[in-house]
Design a protein around this motif. Structure first.
Motif, PDB file in Angstrom:
ATOM      1  N   UNK A  94      35.773 -14.349   3.688  1.00  0.00           N
ATOM      2  CA  UNK A  94      34.478 -13.839   3.231  1.00  0.00           C
ATOM      3  C   UNK A  94      34.702 -12.640   2.317  1.00  0.00           C
ATOM      4  N   UNK A  95      34.059 -12.669   1.160  1.00  0.00           N
ATOM      5  CA  UNK A  95      34.108 -11.542   0.227  1.00  0.00           C
ATOM      6  C   UNK A  95      32.745 -10.871   0.238  1.00  0.00           C
ATOM      7  N   UNK A  96      32.715  -9.608   0.649  1.00  0.00           N
ATOM      8  CA  UNK A  96      31.443  -8.891   0.640  1.00  0.00           C
ATOM      9  C   UNK A  96      31.563  -7.657  -0.239  1.00  0.00           C
ATOM     10  N   UNK A  97      30.623  -7.498  -1.164  1.00  0.00           N
ATOM     11  CA  UNK A  97      30.628  -6.327  -2.039  1.00  0.00           C
ATOM     12  C   UNK A  97      30.125  -5.121  -1.259  1.00  0.00           C
ATOM     13  N   UNK A  98      30.902  -4.050  -1.256  1.00  0.00           N
ATOM     14  CA  UNK A  98      30.503  -2.828  -0.564  1.00  0.00           C
ATOM     15  C   UNK A  98      29.464  -2.083  -1.400  1.00  0.00           C
ATOM     16  N   UNK A 117      36.720   6.855  -2.267  1.00  0.00           N
ATOM     17  CA  UNK A 117      36.843   7.191  -0.839  1.00  0.00           C
ATOM     18  C   UNK A 117      35.773   6.499   0.004  1.00  0.00           C
ATOM     19  N   UNK A 118      34.561   6.338  -0.563  1.00  0.00           N
ATOM     20  CA  UNK A 118      33.482   5.708   0.197  1.00  0.00           C
ATOM     21  C   UNK A 118      33.818   4.262   0.564  1.00  0.00           C
ATOM     22  N   UNK A 119      34.495   3.565  -0.331  1.00  0.00           N
ATOM     23  CA  UNK A 119      34.889   2.184  -0.040  1.00  0.00           C
ATOM     24  C   UNK A 119      35.839   2.149   1.153  1.00  0.00           C
ATOM     25  N   UNK A 120      36.730   3.114   1.230  1.00  0.00           N
ATOM     26  CA  UNK A 120      37.674   3.210   2.355  1.00  0.00           C
ATOM     27  C   UNK A 120      36.911   3.453   3.651  1.00  0.00           C
ATOM     28  N   UNK A 132      25.361  -1.172   7.382  1.00  0.00           N
ATOM     29  CA  UNK A 132      24.909  -0.691   6.076  1.00  0.00           C
ATOM     30  C   UNK A 132      26.088  -0.423   5.144  1.00  0.00           C
ATOM     31  N   UNK A 133      27.060  -1.344   5.137  1.00  0.00           N
ATOM     32  CA  UNK A 133      28.185  -1.216   4.207  1.00  0.00           C
ATOM     33  C   UNK A 133      28.014  -2.143   3.000  1.00  0.00           C
ATOM     34  N   UNK A 134      27.022  -3.034   3.066  1.00  0.00           N
ATOM     35  CA  UNK A 134      26.739  -3.949   1.960  1.00  0.00           C
ATOM     36  C   UNK A 134      25.320  -4.465   2.108  1.00  0.00           C
TER      37      UNK A 134
END
Length: 472
Positions: free
Chosen positions: A10-14, A52-55, A177-179
Motif C-alpha cells: 500500500x502506498x499512502x501519501x503523507x 522531519x514531519x514525514x519521519x 491523521x497522517x494522510x
C-alpha cells in the motif's frame, strides 16, 4: 482445490505541507508543473533535504501497528527508468526501513485473524503521465510527495480478507491523521501480489503483481479475476506458460487484468545508499511522542463510556468523520442513546448517492439542536423525523425555524392539556369507572383520545402525567 496467497503493498501519501526532500507544496489540483523546484526537476547541483514531519508520521504508523521503529534507517537510490521522475531513480528505503514488522487484526465472517506487516518505509512519489492521442505529457507536481509504503506478509487468503485488511489500514491511517487517504486522488493506492497453490502445499508459486488499484471494489474484482485466471491455467496445463512473474494492470471497464511489463527482482533496481542523504538517526523524544486514539480503542471507549452497542460502535468508527460527529453530539450532554439513533439510523438513512457524513447537509450542531428539542419536549420523535427531512433538503434553515414553519411544536402547557383531558373523562364516565375497577388497559384508550384531540401536538409525557393524576 487451490489456496490463494495474497500480499499487499500500500502506498499512502503523507499529508505534510511540503514534499519529502524539498519545500515545494503538496497541494492537489494545482496547474501542471507549478509545485516544482530544482530538486523536483533534478537540476544539477540541487540536493535533497529530508522533511522531519514525514519521519514523525511514519513513526506514528509504526507505533499504531506494534512495529519495531529503527532508530537508524537509510535512504537508497532505486534505479530504473521513470518517465515521471526526472532523476531516473527513486529515493526510497531498502535494507533498513524506518518501520520493521508489525501486525494488524481483521474480522471476516465473524472470524478474527492477525495479518503480519513486513515493513513500512519512506520514499518519494513519482509524477503523473498524461497520454493524449499521439502525445504524452508529464505533470511533476506530485513528484517528491512523501509516500509511506506498507508491505504485508503474504498471509491473506481471499479477496474478502484483502479488502478487510485494506479498510482497517485505511481507517488507522485516517485516525492517526497522517494522510487524507483519498483513493480517488491517489493518496491511498495498492499493488496486490497474487498467487495460488494446491491446498496443503507450503511452497510459494509464481506471483503476479496487479498495479495501482485505488478502490476497494476494484481491488476485490481484480484479485478475484486473477485467481480465476491462474486457477484455469493450472487446470488446463498452461500454468507455466500463462502465469509468469509480471506486473499487470486492471481494466476497470472489462474487469480483467492485462499484462503491463515483466516484474523486476530487487537486484535489478541496483539499490545503493543515497550519497546525498545521511542516515536517519531518531531521537528518543520522537519515539516517545503519543499517537492519536485508534479506531479499536475508540470503539471500546464508546461502549464503556456511553453504553453504545457493539454493532452501533462499529458504525461510529467506520470513518474518522463519523466518530468526530458522534463525539461532538455527546459533548453537548445529550442522551448517547438518542445520539446513536439519530446519527446511525435517521441521518445516515438520508445520506444517499454522493452524500456522506463529510458533506452532510445537516451538521452535528443542527442534529444536536434537534435531539435537544426532543429531550426538552419541544417536538415528538415522529415530528422530529419531519423536521430532519426538511432541514436536510433546506440547508440554510435552522431547527427551531423548521419546527415553527412546519407547525410541529408540541403543546406542553398543563392548562391546555388538562382542559381536553377533563372533557374526555367527562364524556367517557363509564370507561373511567371500568378503569378504576381494574381494567388498566383502558389507560391507553384515554391517552389515544387525548393525543387525537390535540391533533398530535400534545407532549405525550405530559398527557400521561396529567391522566395518571386525574385517574389516581
Amino acid at each position: 482445490m487451490f489456496e490463494v496467497v495474497i500480499g499487499l503493498e500500500v502506498h499512502t501519501q503523507l499529508n505534510t505541507k511540503t514534499k519529502i526532500f524539498c519545500s515545494c507544496a503538496t497541494s492537489f489540483g494545482e496547474a501542471p508543473n507549478t509545485n516544482v523546484c530544482p530538486t523536483c526537476l533534478a537540476l544539477p547541483g540541487a540536493l535533497p533535504v529530508l522533511n522531519e514531519e514525514a519521519v514523525k508520521k511514519a513513526i506514528s504508523f509504526g507505533k499504531a501497528v506494534n512495529a519495531k521503529i529503527n532508530k537508524k534507517s537509510v535512504f537508497n537510490r532505486k534505479n530504473y527508468f521513470y518517465p515521471d521522475l526526472p532523476k531516473a531513480y527513486q529515493i526510497s528505503q531498502f535494507d533498513i526501513p524506518i518501520v520493521e514488522g508489525g501486525e494488524l487484526f481483521i474480522s471476516v465472517e465473524g472470524q478474527n485473524k492477525r495479518i503480519g506487516i513486513t515493513r513500512a518505509h519512506l520514499e518519494e512519489d513519482a509524477g503523473k503521465n498524461i497520454h493524449e492521442s499521439e502525445f504524452s505529457k508529464v505533470d511533476l507536481n506530485r513528484a517528491g510527495t512523501p509516500l509511506l509504503e506498507i508491505v504485508s506478509e503474504p498471509e491473506l487468503r481471499s479477496s474478502d480478507e484483502a479488502v478487510a485488511y485494506l479498510k482497517k489500514l485505511h481507517s488507522i491511517i485516517r485516525f492517526l491523521d497522517i494522510s487524507d487517504a483519498n483513493m480517488q486522488e491517489g493518496s491511498f493506492r495498492c499493488d496486490a501480489n497474487v498467487s495460488i497453490r494446491p491446498k496443503g502445499d507450503n511452497k510459494l508459486y509464481t506471483r503476479v503483481e496487479i498495479k495501482n488499484l485505488n478502490s476497494f471494489r476494484f481491488i476485490q474484482k481484480a484479485i478475484d479475476y486473477e485467481v480465476k485466471r491462474q486457477s484455469e491455467a493450472w487446470e488446463d496445463g498452461t500454468y507455466e506458460k500463462e502465469v509468469v512473474q509480471e506486473t499487470r494492470l486492471f481494466d476497470t471497464t472489462n474487469l480483467v487484468t492485462r499484462s503491463m511489463r515483466g516484474k523486476e527482482e530487487a537486484a535489478e533496481y541496483r539499490y545503493f545508499p543515497d550519497p546525498d542523504l545521511l542516515p536517519v538517526l531518531l531521537e528518543d523524544e520522537m519515539l516517545q511522542a503519543p499517537i492519536a486514539e485508534l479506531p479499536d480503542e475508540k470503539k471500546q471507549r464508546f461502549i464503556k463510556d456511553f453504553g453504545v452497542k457493539e454493532s452501533d460502535a462499529e458504525i461510529l468508527i467506520s470513518s474518522l468523520e463519523m466518530s468526530r460527529f458522534f463525539e461532538s453530539l455527546v459533548a453537548k450532554n445529550l442522551s448517547p442513546k438518542l445520539c446513536v439513533t439519530w446519527l446511525n439510523t435517521e441521518l445516515m438513512g438520508l445520506l444517499k448517492a454522493d452524500l456522506s457524513i463529510e458533506n452532510s447537509p445537516v451538521s452535528s450542531a443542527k442534529l444536536g439542536d434537534l435531539i435537544g428539542r426532543i429531550e426538552d419536549g419541544t417536538v415528538s420523535n415522529k415530528a422530529a423525523k419531519e423536521v430532519l427531512a426538511f432541514v436536510f433538503e433546506n440547508e440554510g434553515v435552522e431547527i427551531d425555524e423548521a419546527i415553527e414553519k412546519l407547525g410541529l411544536k408540541q403543546v406542553s402547557d398543563d392548562g391546555a392539556i388538562e382542559k381536553i383531558i377533563d372533557e374526555i373523562l367527562s364524556k367517557n364516565a363509564d370507561k373511567v369507572a371500568e378503569y378504576k375497577s381494574g381494567k388498566d388497559k383502558l389507560f391507553g384508550f384515554f391517552v389515544g383520545q387525548a393525543m387525537k384531540e390535540g391533533k398530535g401536538a400534545f407532549n405525550p409525557a405530559k398527557v400521561n402525567e396529567i391522566l395518571k393524576a386525574k385517574l389516581g
